[in-house]
Design an enzyme around this catalytic site. Sequence first.
Site, short mmCIF file in Angstrom:
data_model
loop_
_atom_site.label_atom_id
_atom_site.label_comp_id
_atom_site.label_asym_id
_atom_site.label_seq_id
_atom_site.Cartn_x
_atom_site.Cartn_y
_atom_site.Cartn_z
N ARG A 69 41.89 -39.62 44.43
CA ARG A 69 43.32 -39.92 44.44
C ARG A 69 44.04 -38.86 43.63
O ARG A 69 43.56 -38.40 42.61
CB ARG A 69 43.59 -41.30 43.83
CG ARG A 69 43.23 -42.45 44.77
CD ARG A 69 43.56 -43.80 44.14
NE ARG A 69 42.72 -44.11 43.01
CZ ARG A 69 43.06 -43.96 41.74
NH1 ARG A 69 44.28 -43.54 41.42
NH2 ARG A 69 42.22 -44.26 40.78
N TYR A 197 41.65 -38.58 51.88
CA TYR A 197 40.83 -39.35 50.93
C TYR A 197 41.23 -40.83 50.91
O TYR A 197 42.42 -41.17 50.93
CB TYR A 197 40.96 -38.76 49.51
CG TYR A 197 40.28 -39.67 48.51
CD1 TYR A 197 38.89 -39.72 48.44
CD2 TYR A 197 41.01 -40.54 47.71
CE1 TYR A 197 38.24 -40.60 47.58
CE2 TYR A 197 40.38 -41.42 46.84
CZ TYR A 197 38.99 -41.45 46.78
OH TYR A 197 38.37 -42.33 45.95
N LYS A 206 45.25 -49.08 48.19
CA LYS A 206 46.05 -48.93 46.97
C LYS A 206 47.55 -48.97 47.28
O LYS A 206 48.34 -49.54 46.53
CB LYS A 206 45.70 -47.62 46.27
CG LYS A 206 44.23 -47.47 45.95
CD LYS A 206 43.75 -48.57 45.03
CE LYS A 206 42.33 -48.30 44.56
NZ LYS A 206 41.81 -49.39 43.72
N HIS A 226 44.52 -55.16 40.42
CA HIS A 226 43.34 -54.30 40.58
C HIS A 226 42.15 -55.06 39.99
O HIS A 226 41.66 -54.74 38.92
CB HIS A 226 43.61 -53.00 39.81
CG HIS A 226 42.65 -51.90 40.13
ND1 HIS A 226 42.46 -50.82 39.28
CD2 HIS A 226 41.84 -51.67 41.19
CE1 HIS A 226 41.57 -49.99 39.81
NE2 HIS A 226 41.18 -50.49 40.97
N SER A 248 39.40 -47.66 37.55
CA SER A 248 38.51 -47.14 38.58
C SER A 248 37.22 -46.60 37.97
O SER A 248 37.25 -45.95 36.92
CB SER A 248 39.20 -46.00 39.33
OG SER A 248 40.47 -46.43 39.75
N CYS A 250 34.69 -48.09 36.51
CA CYS A 250 34.25 -48.66 35.22
C CYS A 250 33.28 -49.81 35.44
O CYS A 250 33.12 -50.67 34.58
CB CYS A 250 35.45 -49.17 34.43
SG CYS A 250 36.36 -47.86 33.61
N ASP A 275 37.63 -55.14 44.28
CA ASP A 275 38.65 -54.16 43.86
C ASP A 275 40.06 -54.73 43.73
O ASP A 275 40.80 -54.30 42.85
CB ASP A 275 38.66 -52.99 44.85
CG ASP A 275 39.42 -51.77 44.32
OD1 ASP A 275 39.26 -51.45 43.13
OD2 ASP A 275 40.18 -51.15 45.09
N ARG A 366 31.58 -41.68 47.88
CA ARG A 366 31.81 -43.10 48.16
C ARG A 366 31.00 -43.59 49.34
O ARG A 366 30.51 -42.82 50.15
CB ARG A 366 33.30 -43.29 48.51
CG ARG A 366 34.27 -42.88 47.41
CD ARG A 366 34.47 -43.99 46.43
NE ARG A 366 35.38 -43.65 45.35
CZ ARG A 366 36.13 -44.55 44.71
NH1 ARG A 366 36.09 -45.81 45.05
NH2 ARG A 366 36.90 -44.19 43.71
C1 OXD Z 1 39.89 -46.64 42.90
C2 OXD Z 1 39.23 -47.20 44.10
O1 OXD Z 1 40.02 -45.41 42.80
O2 OXD Z 1 39.03 -48.42 44.12
O3 OXD Z 1 40.28 -47.43 42.04
O4 OXD Z 1 38.94 -46.46 45.03
MN MN Z 2 40.01 -49.47 42.54
#
Ligand code: OXD
Ligand code: MN
Length: 596
Positions: A69, A197, A206, A226, A248, A250, A275, A366
């Site tokens: 991102r 992306y 998002k 989130h 993100s 974590c 998420d 990913r």
């Molecule tokens: C992020 C995702 O970047 O969930 O938070 O992809």
């Molecule tokens: Mn996320």
Amino acid sequence: MAGQTGVERWVDEVARITRPDRIHWCDGSEGEYHKLIEGMVGDGTLIRLNQKSYPGCYLHRSNPSDVARTEHLTFICTSRKEDAGPTNNWMAPKEARERVGKLFEGSMKGRTMYVIPYIMGPAGSPYSKLGVEITDSPYVVANMRLMTRMGKVALDRLSGSNGFVPGLHSLGDLSPDRRFILHFPEERLIWSIGSGYGGNALLGKKCYALRIASWMGREGGWLAEHNMIIGLEDPTGQVTYIAGAFPSACGKTNLAMLVSPLQHLGYKVWTVGDDIAWLHVGPDGRLRAINPEAGFFGVAPGTSSKTNPNMMAAAGRNTIFTNVGVTPGGEPWWEGKDPTPPDGLIDWKGNRWAPGAEKAAHPNSRFTVPAGQCPSISPHWEDDDGVPISAILFGGRRARVAPLVYQSYSWQHGVFVGAGMASETTAAATGAVGVTRRDPMAMLPFCGYNMADYFGHWVAMGSRMKHPPAIFHVNWFRKDADGNFLWPGFGENVRVLMWILDRVRGRGKAVETPIGFVPAADGLEMDGLKLPAGTMQELLSIDRDAWSKELEDQGKFFEQFGDRLPNEMRQEHAKLAQRLSRVRVPLSPAETSKGS
Ligand code: OXD
Ligand code: MN
């Protein structure tokens, strides 16, 4: 044209500007998906992986300048700058339309324009919402099919309705100089150009489910967060649902799919979402959560059969991998998957990988996986009414300050704990990694309006609920003076969840400290886990100097909101300062006998 629906009118208008060669309305069928996949295999957008060991799995290599991102190119376009607030990039809607509108002119020439009607949330849920994404990327279409309920199911709900969020996406020329991710929350509109992306291009995620939905939630009295969502089953078979906000990369996904080492004691975790959560006050006065997504867009590096066996099982079929390495046998590979990289590995850019050189997989590589394939998926993950939330967790990567877990004193104090969150940055966004940044409720990059108003909305939500969830802060990442992690994390985190469950039920041994309730020295279930002497004390201790600095940092962060910051946040900040000044710290539970 007579009889045209709102979607058709918008599609025509976009086609006039972007001038695609063809327009394809997605029906979401299996056949359509396969045709798309074959087309992408044919033109090299996808690489077919080993279909024996990874049936239905493909690899996509993105442009190396387009792998995460791009927060500095992400804008909230409200008519008044103050409504976007000091933590968002802002562009005036008129300027945005002019500057970025130009980039869409003819951007789809020579390409197919795909129209993707989709639902965020279970098809029959009153909490679900509709979106339509227009894109010129077949990779985006395939990913949207895994991440949302798309095609006919959404079109059926759409017909006759104008109640959808339009999202226009074009790859453009993929240049970061001509990349913009724009949100017009007042019009409920998304424009994204120049990136393929996930977080920039799968607009349901998002852009809609967090930035636009957070705005809608403030107006409608609900929350778009989130958050992962899990159910913790106890020995009686009762399941208690917990939502958790973590920045993100974590470990939110790992926590959502935790395999409990205490299954013999009857504790098991069920996955509802990894998420995003949409949280509404239900008719029962409880906070009810739905997962608006239908898939997982997980971070590959570090995922293994040790750290997340459920994800490894889920991602073994029907999965799109992005920017991972590939073995000579056609299997995906990333750092942490197994201890030794196989011979003959090809890296994420398609080159022969050599030890000591770059990583084989991009740190933000990913996989996109249908949620239903996860072995721990909750039988209630698609319930129309959502699941009732009893606890909310806030957490981040904090090497020093935050103890393993603590509980807030009240809803309002809990909102302050969330607002004061911070974490060390990761590879999920472009920019420096490992720098501490304040990230309230893990929403800093995702809140579609002024965060001061967002804190106010959170405070107000407390009074809408008859039974507000208890709020906790967790930190799996505390380190000792030599920089070693103190807590094993992963499956062992269930011990913290069990304490949280006990606290929610009015039990659970705790000690009152200036920052909140922490577990008593013998408060956590330690069956089968032996930590070195003194480690638990260190994990739960509160360091006065570290907290003084934390208070100062929080204060600076809050200052930027000026008068708009709700008084409740100022009060809680002052109260924390007062409590800290009154006690002798460092303080560890072993030093005190005061239980609660
Ligand atoms: C992020 C995702 O970047 O969930 O938070 O992809
Ligand atoms: Mn996320």
